[in-house]
Design a protein around this motif. Structure first.
Motif, short mmCIF file in Angstrom:
data_model
loop_
_atom_site.label_atom_id
_atom_site.label_comp_id
_atom_site.label_asym_id
_atom_site.label_seq_id
_atom_site.Cartn_x
_atom_site.Cartn_y
_atom_site.Cartn_z
N ASN A 122 0.83 -1.21 0.00
CA ASN A 122 0.00 0.00 0.00
C ASN A 122 0.86 1.26 0.00
O ASN A 122 0.57 2.22 -0.70
CB ASN A 122 -0.92 0.02 1.23
N ASP A 141 -10.65 5.68 3.10
CA ASP A 141 -9.99 4.37 3.10
C ASP A 141 -9.61 3.90 1.69
O ASP A 141 -9.58 2.71 1.42
CB ASP A 141 -10.90 3.33 3.78
N THR A 142 -9.32 4.84 0.78
CA THR A 142 -8.76 4.42 -0.52
C THR A 142 -7.36 4.98 -0.63
O THR A 142 -7.05 6.05 -0.09
CB THR A 142 -9.59 4.96 -1.71
N THR A 178 -6.91 6.05 6.43
CA THR A 178 -7.03 4.67 5.97
C THR A 178 -7.26 3.75 7.17
O THR A 178 -6.75 3.98 8.27
CB THR A 178 -5.76 4.22 5.23
N ASN A 237 -6.83 -0.23 4.27
CA ASN A 237 -5.72 -0.08 3.32
C ASN A 237 -4.59 0.72 3.94
O ASN A 237 -4.13 1.70 3.37
CB ASN A 237 -6.21 0.63 2.05
N GLN A 238 -4.14 0.31 5.11
CA GLN A 238 -3.12 1.10 5.79
C GLN A 238 -1.78 1.07 5.06
O GLN A 238 -1.39 0.03 4.52
CB GLN A 238 -2.93 0.59 7.20
#
Lengths: 337, 286
Positions: B88, B152-153, B233, B236-237
């Motif tokens: 990520n 969170d994207t 996030t 999706n960290q």
């Protein structure tokens, strides 16, 4: 036929009126020099012809094509810049070939033209070098070869020699003259160096504060300056301007200034009729002749005299301007014919 | 006699000046050494601890030379979620790089080549974007992102990171383009290029090393950023956010291993592009 016709071109940057209605007709295959001090608008005019600047008003024609608002690439001109502008990430060969490649010329022609112009400019042994490996003079040669390789209708040069040292400049000047005479390309050349202008030009346009004061053959510019400004800009030392109050004989109607070049005096060491008694302030020996700074009734002027005449500062000398060399100027500084 | 006296006093003066010079030199060297160790010592400790076994890290005395025990690092890499977070981080950093170079390059070119109304104000405003602390922005941003569906994207996060990186991208590229003489472009125009062709054929090749540097810098900014990543996030960290949340309760040696993995890319990249960053900050290229 590649003539350049400039009609009533004006250009301002903010409040600064750089060009104040300039008109100029440049003849086919002629070498024209735009001459003037910095800030007179000569470079701006050149850049307008190239299309790098756009005039506020006026029309530019190259041949019978109006190019006033065409981008540079559609004018079929080439330009040589003061700082050479040789692309540092390309070899000399690629630099010279650049314009032809942009025109999608066939590989064979590119090779021919590059080799021909490189040979002409004596850089054919440097074709695989990069600009960082060249001296200033060599870079200038690349810039000229690059401009000639595209076989332009018009060649524009913006002070191309002024970054070179004095000796190299003389050499390149002579070489440029030969190359450009052979290429028969209509050329506009900008400089502030009157010697460069006199030696290169077919015709000189002397510019002064956004105007063209005189556009004529070099000899005409020297012998018959159209304005006081032209007389005082061309010649080293420049033309003398003397108020004619003590002048005997005919003074044309409206004349306020007599213009006379330093070398155009009859000189005598004894008083004679019609000769002016002048007081010598300084004398400089220049080898081929001596140059005097002198004074007459509070007016300063310069005289060139032969080495044989033995004078020193403080002496009095008698001068008479040659009749056929006298030029008269009106209050507004224009020549009186 | 008086001559001799003069000579003596002259000698004393020279001696005094010499001593003064020595003092200054000593002061200079010691303060430079202090500043260097201020930066390097923690990094050194981090490396030693990350490359040592747990016993050494928690024991006393500390080792001066790491024993190159890869166990902790391996443990860390196999820790659940680390690889995903690493991926990520990479994706977010690449997005950030693309956005900030894509927008920053034209802006930098405009600043370097065109005169326009409000140019100086624009330059100031670009810097001002860095004046607002991330904690102040993060919560409102989170609310907005939830509303528009960007929460969170990685793309949403990249937008925030790009906002952080853009000022630098604009300023670095504008100083790059300023360093390329405008006559080179003009020569290309006269020789048959339009503006775009001249840019691609002449300006781009000359600016490329600097553009790469600017891209790497944007990458590093995103890679290092913690706060926005932690707030914006959840599933999706990125690696930084993951470390902040997951490692707070981990043993010390694992924290060190995570820290090392985090700083290495930044240190390596910045070392590679330091020349261009110096020139941006007005330090002469030597």
């Amino acid at each position: 036929m590649t003539t350049i016709s400039i009609e009533n071109v004006k250009k301002s940057f903010g409040d600064a009126h750089i060009l104040k209605s300039v008109s100029l007709d440049i003849k086919h295959q002629e070498f024209t020099v735009l001459l003037g001090p910095s800030g007179c608008g000569k470079s701006t005019l050149l850049r307008i012809i190239a299309g790098l600047e756009t005039q506020d008003t006026g029309v530019i024609k190259i041949g019978d094509r109006t190019v006033s608002h065409l981008p540079p690439k559609e004018r079929n001109v080439a330009m040589v810049f003061q700082n050479y502008a040789v692309f540092p990430h390309m070899t000399v060969f690629e630099n010279i070939a650049f314009g032809l490649r942009m025109k999608k010329a066939p590989e064979q022609k590119i090779k021919e033209n590059v080799e021909r112009t490189a040979t002409l400019m004596h850089i054919d042994h440097l074709l695989h070098r990069y600009s960082g490996q060249l001296s200033g003079g060599q870079r200038q040669r690349v810039a000229v070869a690059r401009a000639l390789a595209v076989e332009p209708d018009v060649l524009l040069m913006d002070e191309p020699l002024s970054n070179l040292d004095a000796l190299l400049r003389l050499q390149m000047r002579a070489e440029l003259k030969a190359v450009l005479e052979a290429s028969k390309t209509t050329t506009v050349y900008v400089t502030h160096d009157q010697v460069e202008a006199m030696s290169l030009a077919d015709r000189i346009a002397v510019m002064n504060a956004g105007r063209i004061d005189q556009y004529d053959l070099p000899d005409e510019i020297y012998n018959n300056p159209a304005t006081e400004y032209v007389g005082s800009f061309i010649g080293n030392p420049p033309m003398n301007f003397i108020s004619p109050t003590f002048q005997r004989g005919d003074i044309p109607e409206g004349a306020t200034q007599l213009g006379i070049r330093p070398e155009d005096f009859d000189v005598s060491t004894e008083a004679r009729e019609d000769y002016w008694p002048i007081t010598i302030l300084t004398r400089e020996r220049l080898g081929s002749h001596q140059q005097l700074s002198a004074e007459l009734n509070g007016q300063l002027f310069r005289v060139n005299i032969a080495n044989e005449i033995d004078v020193s500062s403080g002496n009095t000398l008698y001068l008479k301007p040659k009749d056929d060399k006298k030029r008269w100027y009106s209050e507004s500084g224009k020549i009186i014919l | 006699m008086s001559n001799l006296n003069q000579d003596v006093s002259l000698e004393q003066e020279i001696q005094a000046a010499d001593n003064k010079n020595k003092v200054w030199k000593w002061l200079f060297i010691s303060s430079a050494a202090f500043m260097i160790s201020w930066i390097l010592f923690p990094i050194y400790l981090l490396i030693v601890s990350a490359l040592s076994s747990a016993e050494v890290v928690n024991g006393w005395p500390k080792a001066f030379v790491p024993e190159f025990d890869m166990e902790t690092l391996q443990f860390f890499m196999n820790y659940y979620g680390v690889l995903g977070a690493l991926k990520n981080s990479l994706i977010a950093a690449v997005f950030t790089m693309v956005i900030s170079i894509g927008l920053g390059t034209p802006a930098g070119y405009a600043l370097a080549r065109f005169e326009f109304r409000g140019k100086e104000t624009f330059r100031m405003m670009i810097l001002l974007t860095r004046a607002f602390p991330m904690p102040l922005l993060a919560l409102p941003l989170a609310v907005i992102f939830i509303n528009v569906g960007l929460d969170d994207t990685l793309f949403g996060l990249s937008l925030v990171h790009a906002a952080l990186a853009l000022p630098f991208a604009v300023l670095i590229t504008s100083s790059l383009f300023l360093g390329i003489p405008v006559e080179l472009e003009e020569a290309a125009w006269v020789l048959g290029c339009n503006r775009w062709q001249a840019f691609m054929k002449v300006v781009m090749p000359l600016a490329l090393p600097g553009l790469t540097a600017s891209a790497v810098f944007a990458f590093v900014i995103s890679w290092n950023e913690v706060f926005a990543a932690a707030v914006l996030t959840i599933n999706n960290q990125t690696l930084t956010a993951f470390l902040v949340q997951s490692l707070s309760s981990s043993p010390a040696e694992v924290k060190f291993a995570g820290g090392l993995i985090l700083i290495m890319p930044a240190i390596l990249f910045l070392f590679v592009v330091r020349k261009y960053l110096f020139s941006m900050w007005g330090i002469a290229n030597r």
